[in-house]
Design an enzyme around this catalytic site. Structure first.
Site, short mmCIF file in Angstrom:
data_model
loop_
_atom_site.label_atom_id
_atom_site.label_comp_id
_atom_site.label_asym_id
_atom_site.label_seq_id
_atom_site.Cartn_x
_atom_site.Cartn_y
_atom_site.Cartn_z
N ASP A 1 0.83 -1.20 0.00
CA ASP A 1 0.00 0.00 0.00
C ASP A 1 0.87 1.26 0.00
O ASP A 1 0.60 2.22 -0.73
CB ASP A 1 -0.91 -0.02 1.23
CG ASP A 1 -1.70 1.27 1.37
OD1 ASP A 1 -2.61 1.51 0.55
OD2 ASP A 1 -1.42 2.04 2.30
N GLU B 1 -2.21 -5.16 -3.60
CA GLU B 1 -1.23 -4.47 -2.76
C GLU B 1 -0.22 -5.45 -2.19
O GLU B 1 0.99 -5.15 -2.10
CB GLU B 1 -1.94 -3.73 -1.63
CG GLU B 1 -2.79 -2.56 -2.12
CD GLU B 1 -3.52 -1.85 -1.00
OE1 GLU B 1 -3.85 -0.67 -1.17
OE2 GLU B 1 -3.78 -2.49 0.04
#
Length: 237
Positions: free
Chosen positions: A54, A126
């Site tokens: 992320d 992610e």
């Protein structure tokens, strides 16, 4: 790990196909498997990789936008980045990569359709970014993110289209030197786990009052819905 806990589509061939899609070959295949493993399987899952990925995703998206849109101000860049990294966008990327077929889920999660859940798909993208970083270096991870976002970076909407209805309505009222919109909660219905909010939006233009109502699963969404209706029915006419 029990074979019943695995998505039946996970095998060496499907993982190699995924690597082709990613244009990256893992030196440590265990990292790719971990990136695809949902927390429903157990303690060894992709949540930590997701946390890492992320951060890399957000930085790379910001850098790419800074380079691609030299005329954009901070607010526009922030809205563009939010568009690129939001869950819905990542879920679409996951679909393009075919991640539904290779996610590793616990039996209950698999039976409940977890491999189609947008949040699960977005998290896995992610996690893969984080796994590539650990498997190689930051340059390879950044290169992957740029590949995943390439088509979307080339087809960004106009800045005005990024603004939510409440912001656009507020700006329209300011441009006309009118008072700002007034939002009021009308009612909340439904059970606690499935509430429906109804909100009214009122504006006054040249001493004439206009009012719309919007519905949503949260007060904020209901306000956005009411503002969108006001923009369409009053401001646009």
């Amino acid at each position: 790990m029990s074979s019943k806990s695995l998505n039946a589509g996970v095998n060496e061939v499907s993982l190699r196909q995924l690597e082709k899609q990613l244009q990256y070959h893992f030196s440590d295949p265990a990292l790719l498997l971990q990136a695809l493993t949902h927390r429903s399987v157990g303690a060894s899952n992709n949540e930590r990789l997701e946390f890492l990925g992320d951060s890399i995703l957000n930085f790379t998206a910001a850098e790419a936008l800074y380079q691609a849109r030299p005329e954009a101000d901070e607010g526009t860049l922030s809205r563009y980045r939010a568009l690129l990294v939001k869950g819905e966008t990542l879920a679409h990327i996951a679909d393009e990569l075919g991640l539904q077929a290779v996610l590793i889920l616990g039996e209950g999660e698999l039976k409940s359709g977890g491999h189609r859940r947008k949040s699960t798909l977005a998290d896995s993208v992610e996690a893969i970014i984080g796994a590539v970083y650990l498997d190689s270096d930051i340059q390879q991870a950044i290169a992957l993110v740029r590949r995943l976002l390439a088509s979307r970076l080339q087809n960004l909407p106009e800045p005005e289209a990024l603004k939510d209805p409440k912001t656009r309505l507020q700006e329209a009222m300011q441009q006309q030197s009118q008072s700002l919109p007034d939002y009021e909660l009308v009612q909340v219905t439904g059970e606690a786990h499935a509430q429906q909010f109804e909100v009214s939006c009122a504006i006054v233009i040249n001493n004439k009052k206009h009012q719309t109502q919007g519905l949503g699963t949260s007060r904020r969404r209901a306000e956005q819905a009411a503002a969108a209706i006001m923009l369409e029915k009053v401001i646009a006419n």
